[in-house]
Write a protein that holds these residues in place. Sequence first.
Motif, short mmCIF file in Angstrom:
data_model
loop_
_atom_site.label_atom_id
_atom_site.label_comp_id
_atom_site.label_asym_id
_atom_site.label_seq_id
_atom_site.Cartn_x
_atom_site.Cartn_y
_atom_site.Cartn_z
N GLU A 148 0.80 -1.23 0.00
CA GLU A 148 0.00 0.00 0.00
C GLU A 148 0.83 1.27 0.00
O GLU A 148 0.29 2.38 -0.13
N THR A 149 2.14 1.15 0.15
CA THR A 149 2.98 2.30 0.41
C THR A 149 3.10 3.24 -0.78
O THR A 149 2.82 2.89 -1.92
N THR A 150 3.58 4.45 -0.48
CA THR A 150 4.09 5.38 -1.48
C THR A 150 5.60 5.51 -1.24
O THR A 150 6.09 5.19 -0.15
N PRO A 151 6.35 6.00 -2.20
CA PRO A 151 7.78 6.23 -1.95
C PRO A 151 8.02 7.16 -0.77
O PRO A 151 8.99 6.97 -0.02
N GLU A 152 7.14 8.13 -0.57
CA GLU A 152 7.32 9.07 0.53
C GLU A 152 7.15 8.38 1.88
O GLU A 152 7.89 8.67 2.84
N ILE A 153 6.20 7.48 1.98
CA ILE A 153 5.99 6.73 3.23
C ILE A 153 7.23 5.90 3.55
O ILE A 153 7.72 5.91 4.69
N VAL A 154 7.75 5.19 2.56
CA VAL A 154 8.92 4.35 2.81
C VAL A 154 10.13 5.20 3.18
O VAL A 154 10.94 4.82 4.04
N ARG A 155 10.25 6.37 2.59
CA ARG A 155 11.37 7.26 2.93
C ARG A 155 11.29 7.67 4.40
O ARG A 155 12.30 7.69 5.10
N ARG A 156 10.08 7.97 4.87
CA ARG A 156 9.93 8.34 6.29
C ARG A 156 10.27 7.15 7.19
O ARG A 156 10.89 7.32 8.24
N TRP A 157 9.86 5.94 6.79
CA TRP A 157 10.21 4.76 7.59
C TRP A 157 11.72 4.58 7.66
O TRP A 157 12.28 4.30 8.72
N ALA A 158 12.39 4.74 6.53
CA ALA A 158 13.84 4.56 6.50
C ALA A 158 14.53 5.58 7.40
O ALA A 158 15.51 5.26 8.09
N ASP A 159 14.02 6.80 7.40
CA ASP A 159 14.64 7.86 8.21
C ASP A 159 14.39 7.66 9.70
O ASP A 159 15.16 8.17 10.52
N SER A 160 13.32 6.93 10.06
CA SER A 160 12.94 6.82 11.47
C SER A 160 13.26 5.45 12.08
O SER A 160 12.96 5.22 13.25
N ASP A 161 13.86 4.54 11.30
CA ASP A 161 14.13 3.19 11.80
C ASP A 161 15.59 2.81 11.53
O ASP A 161 15.88 1.97 10.68
N PRO A 162 16.51 3.39 12.29
CA PRO A 162 17.92 3.06 12.04
C PRO A 162 18.25 1.60 12.26
O PRO A 162 19.10 1.04 11.56
N ALA A 163 17.58 0.95 13.22
CA ALA A 163 17.85 -0.46 13.46
C ALA A 163 17.42 -1.30 12.27
O ALA A 163 18.12 -2.25 11.88
N GLY A 164 16.28 -0.99 11.69
CA GLY A 164 15.83 -1.72 10.52
C GLY A 164 16.75 -1.53 9.34
O GLY A 164 17.13 -2.49 8.66
N VAL A 165 17.13 -0.27 9.09
CA VAL A 165 18.04 0.00 7.97
C VAL A 165 19.38 -0.68 8.18
O VAL A 165 19.98 -1.21 7.23
#
Length: 245
Positions: free
Chosen positions: A184-201
């Motif tokens: 369901e995501t947009t590129p903008e949503i995934v970018r925010r997730w990447a910026d807010s989840d350093p452990a995941g990245v």
Amino acid sequence: MPDRPRLLVVVPSDTAPPARLGEWLRAAGLDLDERHLDAGDDVPADLSGHDGLLVTGGPQSSLDDDAVSGLGPVRALLARALADGAPALGICLGAQLMAQAGGGRVRAGADGPEVGAGLVARRDAAGSDPLFAAVPLSPDVVQWHHDEISELPAGATLLASGVRYAHQAFRAGRAGYALQFHVETTPEIVRRWADSDPAGVASTPFDAATVAERAAAVHPDLEEVWAPFAARFADLVRAARGAAV
């Protein structure tokens, strides 16, 4: 003109809205009644006045204490939907809650977070499933989870698997569907997730910008596969409405 079928949409976190999936479902003829936990919206005990259910994702863990996470009513509603055979779709956290609601198990991911663009593999059982039969053998998805579905509900049908985590999609009961991944995501949503989840990245070989760029690149393919999937789920909701009339 008769009213359009009505889908209850529970949004555990506004960081993971229905986004494009919501657009696809509306285009397929559904009205969406969104309930946002971040806004303090109530989660009903059953689907009275609705023809189906969608539960989206969020950074909460389904393993957290319900008093802290506020997810208890969502899990209970999913259990009721499964018991009633109502069309229900869980995405990521929603999929984990559906697994628990059906008697399955969730645990912290044994192989760490699964984050970013990836592929899942359709299982043979998907070939006769009304939603998954038309899904390609290895569709693109976006992954973003730290917990895993370690045990499916009794009697559930596994529809898609992954290399790291086996339980990527399943059907529970008559019309309950769970996707561990995101469509369901947009590129903008995934970018925010990447910026807010350093452990995941950090669990990937890439930096946050590259994770986001790689996910953005698969979004056209996501729409090609999963917008028709959403339309088929809308057909289930429409059929449930017709059966109830």
